[in-house]
Enzyme design. Structure first.
Site, PDB file in Angstrom:
ATOM      1  CE1 TYR A  44      -3.865   2.213   0.537  1.00  0.00           C
ATOM      2  CE2 TYR A  44      -3.058   2.733   2.720  1.00  0.00           C
ATOM      3  CZ  TYR A  44      -3.955   2.952   1.702  1.00  0.00           C
ATOM      4  OH  TYR A  44      -4.943   3.900   1.855  1.00  0.00           O
ATOM      5  NE  ARG A  66      -1.401   5.493   1.145  1.00  0.00           N
ATOM      6  CZ  ARG A  66      -0.544   5.268   2.147  1.00  0.00           C
ATOM      7  NH1 ARG A  66       0.331   4.299   2.068  1.00  0.00           N
ATOM      8  NH2 ARG A  66      -0.553   6.040   3.206  1.00  0.00           N
ATOM      9  CG  ASP A  67      -7.030   7.842   0.814  1.00  0.00           C
ATOM     10  OD1 ASP A  67      -8.006   7.240   0.330  1.00  0.00           O
ATOM     11  OD2 ASP A  67      -7.060   8.349   1.950  1.00  0.00           O
ATOM     12  CB  SER A  72      -4.943   6.618   3.660  1.00  0.00           C
ATOM     13  OG  SER A  72      -5.404   6.049   4.852  1.00  0.00           O
ATOM     14  CG  ASP A  83      -9.606   2.227  -0.534  1.00  0.00           C
ATOM     15  OD1 ASP A  83     -10.196   1.134  -0.433  1.00  0.00           O
ATOM     16  OD2 ASP A  83      -9.555   3.062   0.386  1.00  0.00           O
ATOM     17  CG  ASP A  97     -10.452   3.502   9.562  1.00  0.00           C
ATOM     18  OD1 ASP A  97      -9.744   2.572   9.143  1.00  0.00           O
ATOM     19  OD2 ASP A  97     -11.520   3.311  10.185  1.00  0.00           O
TER      20      ASP A  97
HETATM   21  C1  BGC Z   1      -3.399   3.761   6.753  1.00  0.00           C
HETATM   22  C2  BGC Z   1      -2.088   3.010   6.793  1.00  0.00           C
HETATM   23  C3  BGC Z   1      -2.176   1.886   7.796  1.00  0.00           C
HETATM   24  C4  BGC Z   1      -3.377   1.017   7.504  1.00  0.00           C
HETATM   25  C5  BGC Z   1      -3.568  -0.061   8.538  1.00  0.00           C
HETATM   26  C6  BGC Z   1      -4.542   2.809   6.501  1.00  0.00           C
HETATM   27  O1  BGC Z   1      -5.732   3.496   6.638  1.00  0.00           O
HETATM   28  O2  BGC Z   1      -3.334   4.752   5.773  1.00  0.00           O
HETATM   29  O3  BGC Z   1      -1.080   3.893   7.154  1.00  0.00           O
HETATM   30  O4  BGC Z   1      -1.017   1.105   7.758  1.00  0.00           O
HETATM   31  O5  BGC Z   1      -4.547   1.784   7.456  1.00  0.00           O
HETATM   32  O6  BGC Z   1      -3.935   0.473   9.761  1.00  0.00           O
END
Ligand code: BGC
Length: 391
Positions: A113, A118-119, A125, A164, A346
């Site tokens: 990820y 990203r996001d 995120s 996502d 989150d």
């Molecule tokens: C975050 C990540 C995190 C993952 C697991 C995501 O929403 O952006 O940084 O590692 O959740 O908690």
């Protein structure tokens, strides 16, 4: 098997100093190279490992709980199989320590990820790599992960690829940020699928959830988007299918579904994840991509909490859901797995933060909440108290 921190560091240093000499020395790993057959459900043979990173988070949480009954329940969470998130280049350093104690009949779950931009449809995120930094994604992120996995051929890995990302290109392409991210997402995901297509790996490509690509008009475009990236990657043999409900809240088979009485429900025939797996799976098959699924049940123990289906941030009142099992009652669903580590946030509820997303300030979002990925003790305890099945 337990290792002290310094022993792990020594192992990691030895490994990076002489990568060629090191032939899968993870203690407890299989005596010979693992070959996963992605045309089968490998979770029938391999148990999702309770990884040591989450274990340490949970053990630290247990120490903060004064009520002995609750503390005893919390301690059991450490034994639940879950995924380890590699969400930055730096956090790749978590991988090697986490694979040291994986026995031969277990599989280590890892989320990949870190795409550039990203996001793209939210803020919570947003990642470290900017749009345009695809080369860094390839060489400093994917190549490094692939290198480590190759060094441990006797260990089994299950990967969830880029939550996502492709779903955002299906439904949020009206946003400038997603338009800018689009080509990097497609090329980046294809690259990840290609480089991580290793014999000891099975991969599941993220497909959002029923309240996202499950809308009737999204099923086909969604399946075609995923399938086109899969084909661009050369139809990798180790791709098993798709992952749903990652960090999500949807029930597996609640009938009628949680939002089934809404006026717009007529436009969505996937009112729970089981229906979504079946319908999206069928669409994937038509589009020419392998179509078995894993479903994140980490935090879906309680339903009826969200004002809207699309509310995704730290839902208040949530509880841990089903623990790892292959007993899903659906041929297309390989296993229920915990992908999002319950207790990690989150997104921040602090409106002055750069990554503050208004969804984390909604009335149904838990507050206060720290930055995405950071531990929220109060949230963890709530998930535990509301766990269904209970601990
Ligand atoms: C975050 C990540 C995190 C993952 C697991 C995501 O929403 O952006 O940084 O590692 O959740 O908690």
């Amino acid at each position: 098997m337990k290792f002290s921190k310094s022993a792990l560091l020594a192992l990691a240093t030895a490994a990076s100093a002489s990568p060629t000499k090191r032939q899968s020395a993870a203690p407890g790993a299989c005596p010979s190279p693992v070959r996963l057959d992605a045309s089968t459900n490998v979770f029938r043979q391999y148990t999702l490992h309770a990884n040591s990173f989450y274990r340490a988070e949970v053990e630290a949480a247990v120490r903060q709980i004064s009520d002995p009954t609750l503390a005893a329940k919390a301690a059991k969470v450490a034994d639940v199989g879950s995924f380890l998130w590699l969400d930055t280049i730096k956090n790749i350093e978590r991988l090697e320590p986490a694979l040291q104690d994986v026995p031969c009949d277990h599989i280590l779950g890892v989320v990949v990820y870190d795409l550039p931009g990203r996001d793209c449809a939210a803020k919570a995120s947003n990642g470290e790599l900017k749009v345009g930094e695809l080369q860094r994604y390839k060489t400093e992120f994917i190549d490094k992960i692939a290198e480590i996995i190759k060094r441990y051929p006797n260990t089994a890995f299950a990967l969830v690829i880029e939550p996502d990302s492709l779903p955002n290109l299906v439904t949020n392409i009206d946003l400038t940020s997603c338009q800018q991210s689009a080509s990097g997402y497609r090329e980046g995901v294809a690259y990840a699928l290609q480089q991580l297509n290793l014999p000891n790996v099975v991969m599941y490509l993220d497909a959002g959830h029923g309240g996202w690509l499950g809308w009737d008009s999204n099923l086909r475009p969604g399946a075609e988007e995923l399938a086109s990236v899969y084909k661009r990657a050369g139809s990798p043999s180790q791709l098993r299918g798709f992952a749903t409900n990652v960090a999500g809240w949807n029930s597996w088979d609640q009938t009628p579904g949680e939002f089934a009485s809404r006026s717009d429900a007529q436009w969505n025939s996937c009112q729970n994840e089981k229906l979504y797996v079946e319908k999206f799976g069928a669409a994937l098959r038509t589009a020419g991509m392998p179509n078995h699924a894993i479903v994140d049940t980490g935090r879906n123990g309680v339903t009826g909490l969200r004002q809207e289906w699309g509310h995704w941030c730290n839902v208040d009142g949530a509880g841990f859901g089903q623990r790892f099992t292959t007993n899903t009652g659906s041929e297309l669903c390989d296993a229920f797995v915990w992908v999002k580590p319950g207790g990690e946030s989150d997104g921040t509820s602090d409106p002055s933060a750069v990554r503050y997303d208004e969804f984390c300030g909604k009335p149904d979002a838990f507050k206060p909440s720290p930055e995405a990925g950071e531990w929220n003790q109060a949230y963890f305890e709530m998930l535990l108290k509301n766990a269904n099945p209970p601990f």
